[in-house]
Design a protein around this motif. Structure first.
Motif, PDB file in Angstrom:
ATOM      1  N   ALA A  56      15.008  11.608   3.718  1.00  9.05           N
ATOM      2  CA  ALA A  56      14.313  10.397   4.176  1.00  9.05           C
ATOM      3  C   ALA A  56      13.501   9.772   3.041  1.00  9.05           C
ATOM      4  O   ALA A  56      13.377   8.539   2.955  1.00  9.05           O
ATOM      5  N   ASP A  57      12.965  10.594   2.150  1.00 13.56           N
ATOM      6  CA  ASP A  57      12.231  10.093   0.980  1.00 13.56           C
ATOM      7  C   ASP A  57      13.166   9.262   0.094  1.00 13.56           C
ATOM      8  O   ASP A  57      12.806   8.165  -0.358  1.00 13.56           O
ATOM      9  N   LYS A  58      14.378   9.751  -0.125  1.00 14.33           N
ATOM     10  CA  LYS A  58      15.335   9.011  -0.953  1.00 14.33           C
ATOM     11  C   LYS A  58      15.742   7.709  -0.258  1.00 14.33           C
ATOM     12  O   LYS A  58      15.904   6.676  -0.904  1.00 14.33           O
TER      13      LYS A  58
ATOM     14  N   LEU B  54       2.682  13.950   4.626  1.00 16.44           N
ATOM     15  CA  LEU B  54       1.864  14.543   3.549  1.00 16.44           C
ATOM     16  C   LEU B  54       2.643  14.757   2.255  1.00 16.44           C
ATOM     17  O   LEU B  54       2.072  15.247   1.273  1.00 16.44           O
ATOM     18  N   HIS B  55       3.934  14.363   2.210  1.00 14.58           N
ATOM     19  CA  HIS B  55       4.813  14.882   1.150  1.00 14.58           C
ATOM     20  C   HIS B  55       4.415  14.510  -0.269  1.00 14.58           C
ATOM     21  O   HIS B  55       4.782  15.204  -1.200  1.00 14.58           O
ATOM     22  N   ASP B  56       3.678  13.401  -0.451  1.00 11.56           N
ATOM     23  CA  ASP B  56       3.292  13.021  -1.813  1.00 11.56           C
ATOM     24  C   ASP B  56       1.828  13.329  -2.140  1.00 11.56           C
ATOM     25  O   ASP B  56       1.352  12.968  -3.210  1.00 11.56           O
ATOM     26  N   THR B  57       1.102  13.981  -1.238  1.00  8.16           N
ATOM     27  CA  THR B  57      -0.339  14.173  -1.482  1.00  8.16           C
ATOM     28  C   THR B  57      -0.622  15.224  -2.556  1.00  8.16           C
ATOM     29  O   THR B  57      -1.634  15.127  -3.247  1.00  8.16           O
TER      30      THR B  57
ATOM     31  N   PRO C 282       0.845  -1.200   0.000  1.00  8.80           N
ATOM     32  CA  PRO C 282       0.000   0.000   0.000  1.00  8.80           C
ATOM     33  C   PRO C 282       0.882   1.251   0.000  1.00  8.80           C
ATOM     34  O   PRO C 282       1.904   1.294   0.700  1.00  8.80           O
ATOM     35  N   TYR C 283       0.495   2.268  -0.760  1.00  4.90           N
ATOM     36  CA  TYR C 283       1.331   3.463  -0.904  1.00  4.90           C
ATOM     37  C   TYR C 283       1.613   4.145   0.436  1.00  4.90           C
ATOM     38  O   TYR C 283       2.707   4.651   0.672  1.00  4.90           O
ATOM     39  N   ILE C 284       0.614   4.135   1.325  1.00  9.50           N
ATOM     40  CA  ILE C 284       0.744   4.858   2.600  1.00  9.50           C
ATOM     41  C   ILE C 284       1.927   4.349   3.436  1.00  9.50           C
ATOM     42  O   ILE C 284       2.455   5.081   4.271  1.00  9.50           O
ATOM     43  N   ASN C 285       2.356   3.089   3.186  1.00  7.15           N
ATOM     44  CA  ASN C 285       3.547   2.596   3.896  1.00  7.15           C
ATOM     45  C   ASN C 285       4.737   3.537   3.691  1.00  7.15           C
ATOM     46  O   ASN C 285       5.569   3.695   4.589  1.00  7.15           O
ATOM     47  N   HIS C 286       4.806   4.133   2.494  1.00  8.95           N
ATOM     48  CA  HIS C 286       5.965   4.975   2.156  1.00  8.95           C
ATOM     49  C   HIS C 286       6.009   6.286   2.964  1.00  8.95           C
ATOM     50  O   HIS C 286       7.003   6.541   3.659  1.00  8.95           O
ATOM     51  N   PRO C 287       4.973   7.139   2.927  1.00 12.39           N
ATOM     52  CA  PRO C 287       5.065   8.359   3.750  1.00 12.39           C
ATOM     53  C   PRO C 287       5.190   8.071   5.246  1.00 12.39           C
ATOM     54  O   PRO C 287       5.877   8.826   5.965  1.00 12.39           O
TER      55      PRO C 287
ATOM     56  N   SER D  70      13.850   5.926   1.759  1.00  9.15           N
ATOM     57  CA  SER D  70      12.713   5.011   1.606  1.00  9.15           C
ATOM     58  C   SER D  70      12.632   4.449   0.190  1.00  9.15           C
ATOM     59  O   SER D  70      12.441   3.249  -0.005  1.00  9.15           O
ATOM     60  N   ASN D  71      12.805   5.313  -0.810  1.00  9.47           N
ATOM     61  CA  ASN D  71      12.677   4.850  -2.200  1.00  9.47           C
ATOM     62  C   ASN D  71      13.798   3.892  -2.593  1.00  9.47           C
ATOM     63  O   ASN D  71      13.540   2.874  -3.248  1.00  9.47           O
ATOM     64  N   ILE D  72      15.031   4.204  -2.193  1.00  7.50           N
ATOM     65  CA  ILE D  72      16.144   3.315  -2.573  1.00  7.50           C
ATOM     66  C   ILE D  72      16.054   1.997  -1.794  1.00  7.50           C
ATOM     67  O   ILE D  72      16.360   0.935  -2.325  1.00  7.50           O
TER      68      ILE D  72
END
Ligand code: ZN
Length: 182
Positions: free
Chosen positions: A120-122, A59-62, A30-35, A124-126
């Motif tokens: 922190a976004d990078k 909220l960073h991707d909303t 689920p996408y919400i795991n990421h934020p 999580s994505n990597i």
């Protein structure tokens, strides 16, 4: 002044807007795991307890992915949170390659709060690309993604030593995972 109650409101708001979205990895999480992971890294790896930064992380991707507006975030969660979110939102009217180039160019000019969210976004994505690579990504695409992320993070350094060290060990692991898969 935001409180822990506002933080939970932001989590609930993001969960509602990300409903039905999944991460692109083969596990289809689920996408919400990421934020949530981004906020958790900031709090529990970075040791940061600034609620505005944690809310911006949630909220960073909303705005970028859910059509939420800056004004909506500002009226519900305040101007500081809204401005952090906008700073880490890509302009989707631009071609993807240009957006990626601009992330590298803009990184050193972000506010400290936005730099922390982006770092922190990078992470999580990597982490996701390494642990659950998208089924249709080639090795080359994974390699390019890790190197691009490192170029963005080069412009974010100096905000949090623990998150930066976490990123560096992750990149070492991500590079060897790519080489092993090649
Ligand atoms: Zn993100």
């Amino acid at each position: 002044m935001n409180t822990i109650n506002n933080l939970l409101n932001a989590a609930s708001f993001a969960a509602k807007y990300h409903t039905g979205q999944t991460r692109k990895g083969e596990r289809g999480e689920p996408y919400i795991n990421h934020p949530l992971e981004v906020a958790n890294l900031i709090a529990n790896v970075g040791g940061i307890d600034d609620i505005d930064i944690l809310m911006a992380a949630i909220l960073h991707d909303t705005v970028e992915d859910c059509g939420v507006t800056r004004d909506e975030i500002a009226s519900l969660f305040g101007e500081t949170v809204a401005s952090y979110v906008l700073e880490v939102t890509d302009d989707k009217s631009l071609p993807k390659a240009e957006r990626k180039r601009l992330q590298i160019e803009h990184a050193p000019h972000l506010s400290t709060g936005a730099k922390i969210v982006k770092l922190a976004d990078k992470i999580s994505n990597i982490t996701d690309i390494t642990n659950s690579p998208p089924a249709d990504w080639t090795i080359e695409r994974r390699r390019e993604y890790v190197e691009w992320g490192s170029s963005v993070v080069a412009g974010l350094r100096g905000v949090n030593a623990k998150l930066e060290a976490h990123f560096d060990s992750l990149v070492t692991r991500a590079r060897s995972a790519v080489e092993q898969a090649a």
